[in-house]
Enzyme design. Structure first.
Site, PDB file in Angstrom:
ATOM      1  N   GLY A  33       0.816  -1.069   0.117  1.00  0.00           N
ATOM      2  CA  GLY A  33      -0.007  -0.065  -0.052  1.00  0.00           C
ATOM      3  C   GLY A  33       0.905   1.221  -0.119  1.00  0.00           C
ATOM      4  O   GLY A  33       2.132   1.195  -0.182  1.00  0.00           O
ATOM      5  N   ASN A  34       0.456   2.407   0.190  1.00  0.00           N
ATOM      6  CA  ASN A  34       1.030   3.641   0.483  1.00  0.00           C
ATOM      7  C   ASN A  34       0.305   4.668   1.310  1.00  0.00           C
ATOM      8  O   ASN A  34      -0.514   4.295   1.984  1.00  0.00           O
ATOM      9  CB  ASN A  34       0.824   4.409  -1.131  1.00  0.00           C
ATOM     10  CG  ASN A  34      -0.467   4.811  -1.587  1.00  0.00           C
ATOM     11  OD1 ASN A  34      -1.198   5.545  -0.969  1.00  0.00           O
ATOM     12  ND2 ASN A  34      -0.869   3.895  -2.580  1.00  0.00           N
ATOM     13  N   ARG A  35       1.039   5.717   1.597  1.00  0.00           N
ATOM     14  CA  ARG A  35       0.433   6.674   2.650  1.00  0.00           C
ATOM     15  C   ARG A  35      -0.572   7.749   2.278  1.00  0.00           C
ATOM     16  O   ARG A  35      -0.793   8.529   3.356  1.00  0.00           O
ATOM     17  CB  ARG A  35       1.920   7.430   3.458  1.00  0.00           C
ATOM     18  CG  ARG A  35       2.578   6.258   3.970  1.00  0.00           C
ATOM     19  CD  ARG A  35       3.905   7.022   4.549  1.00  0.00           C
ATOM     20  NE  ARG A  35       4.814   6.337   4.894  1.00  0.00           N
ATOM     21  CZ  ARG A  35       4.922   5.603   6.127  1.00  0.00           C
ATOM     22  NH1 ARG A  35       4.063   5.560   6.812  1.00  0.00           N
ATOM     23  NH2 ARG A  35       6.315   4.697   6.270  1.00  0.00           N
ATOM     24  N   SER A  36      -1.106   7.457   1.238  1.00  0.00           N
ATOM     25  CA  SER A  36      -1.994   8.787   0.822  1.00  0.00           C
ATOM     26  C   SER A  36      -3.330   8.642   1.900  1.00  0.00           C
ATOM     27  O   SER A  36      -3.920   7.478   2.111  1.00  0.00           O
ATOM     28  CB  SER A  36      -2.501   8.324  -0.558  1.00  0.00           C
ATOM     29  OG  SER A  36      -3.515   9.299  -0.630  1.00  0.00           O
ATOM     30  N   ALA A 100      -3.708   7.932  -5.075  1.00  0.00           N
ATOM     31  CA  ALA A 100      -2.548   7.249  -5.252  1.00  0.00           C
ATOM     32  C   ALA A 100      -2.540   5.999  -5.614  1.00  0.00           C
ATOM     33  O   ALA A 100      -3.053   5.029  -4.682  1.00  0.00           O
ATOM     34  CB  ALA A 100      -1.764   7.572  -3.707  1.00  0.00           C
TER      35      ALA A 100
END
Ligand code: CTP
Ligand code: CA
Length: 239
Positions: A33-36, A100
């Site tokens: 995943g990502n931090r958006s 994102a």
């Protein structure tokens, strides 16, 4: 509405916004995943609702409440987001890809939990590139539709940022690109933002700094100047 802020100027405009961050599964319990957080996308949706637009919001793992007054869809992966956005595209006048999107996904998803005693001391993950949703939307949109992308770049100077943005807008062929910089402002606050909007030719349309909500209003004003309602009132043959 605040002074100087147009009231319900987006009445009748159908706005489609993606926000948050996609997650790509590795196995039933793990993902990449990502931090958006989805904050800027939610602010855009709430700003558009406040100005009378009909807003459809596609969220991927938001860290905050979804926007009030919008129709909400939820997705997990980049592929799910792609399917949803393509399905919703025909009903939209303005499309904003604030999500994102994971650039890569695991080549295979393990049906059972990946086990250490099977994978050993070093685990190598094979990732494949996800389709570029923004480029696909920009390529398949109708003439009257406006497609907007976002890009967060780490540039040391404005010149470097501009050239990165220009290259990206040329590659994606979207109508506008919102350059979301990390590095302009000291102590980059989570509730604030500094942005620059480029048009499809790489020209700087606006720059804005402030809360994510005020920046959202500036973005909407910049990208909605060429929307169907305006085009429709132009006399035939107008430039
Ligand atoms: N985007 C997309 N589909 C992808 C990757 C990105 O639609 N597979 C969209 C994002 O939602 C954003 C824009 O493209 O609106 C720019 O995303 P960004 O990550 O900055 O661009 P990339 O093309 O992925 O380039 P890179 O990450 O290498 O800078
Ligand atoms: Ca990317």
């Amino acid at each position: 509405s605040k002074p100087g802020e147009p009231d319900r100027d987006l009445e009748g405009l159908r706005v489609l916004i993606s926000a948050g961050g996609t997650r790509e599964p590795l196995d039933p319990v793990r993902f990449i995943g990502n931090r958006s957080s989805g904050k800027q996308g939610v602010a855009l949706a709430e700003a558009a609702v406040a100005r009378g637009a009909e807003v459809t919001f596609v969220g991927a793992h938001l860290e905050i409440e979804p926007p009030r007054g919008a129709t909400i869809h939820s997705v997990e992966t980049a592929e799910e987001l792609r399917v949803e956005m393509i399905a919703l595209l025909p009903e939209a006048d303005l499309v904003i890809m604030a999500a994102a999107v994971a650039d890569y996904r695991p080549r295979t998803v393990s049906e059972g939990k990946i086990k250490k005693d099977v994978t050993g001391d070093v685990l190598t993950l094979e990732l494949v590139k996800n389709p570029d949703i923004l480029a696909e939307l920009a390529a398949s949109k109708a003439e009257h539709q406006v497609v907007v992308g976002f890009a967060a770049e780490t540039a040391r100077t404005q010149e470097e940022l501009l050239s990165l943005g220009r290259a990206k807008v040329a590659r994606k062929r979207c109508d506008y690109l919102v350059l979301n910089t990390v590095g302009w402002t000291e102590g980059f606050a989570t509730d604030g933002n500094t942005i620059m909007v480029l048009d499809r030719d790489g020209h700087r349309v606006i720059e804005a700094e402030g809360t994510k909500l005020s920046v959202a209003h500036s973005i909407l004003t910049a990208v909605s100047t060429r929307t169907p309602s305006e085009i429709a009132v132009e006399p035939p043959g107008a430039p």
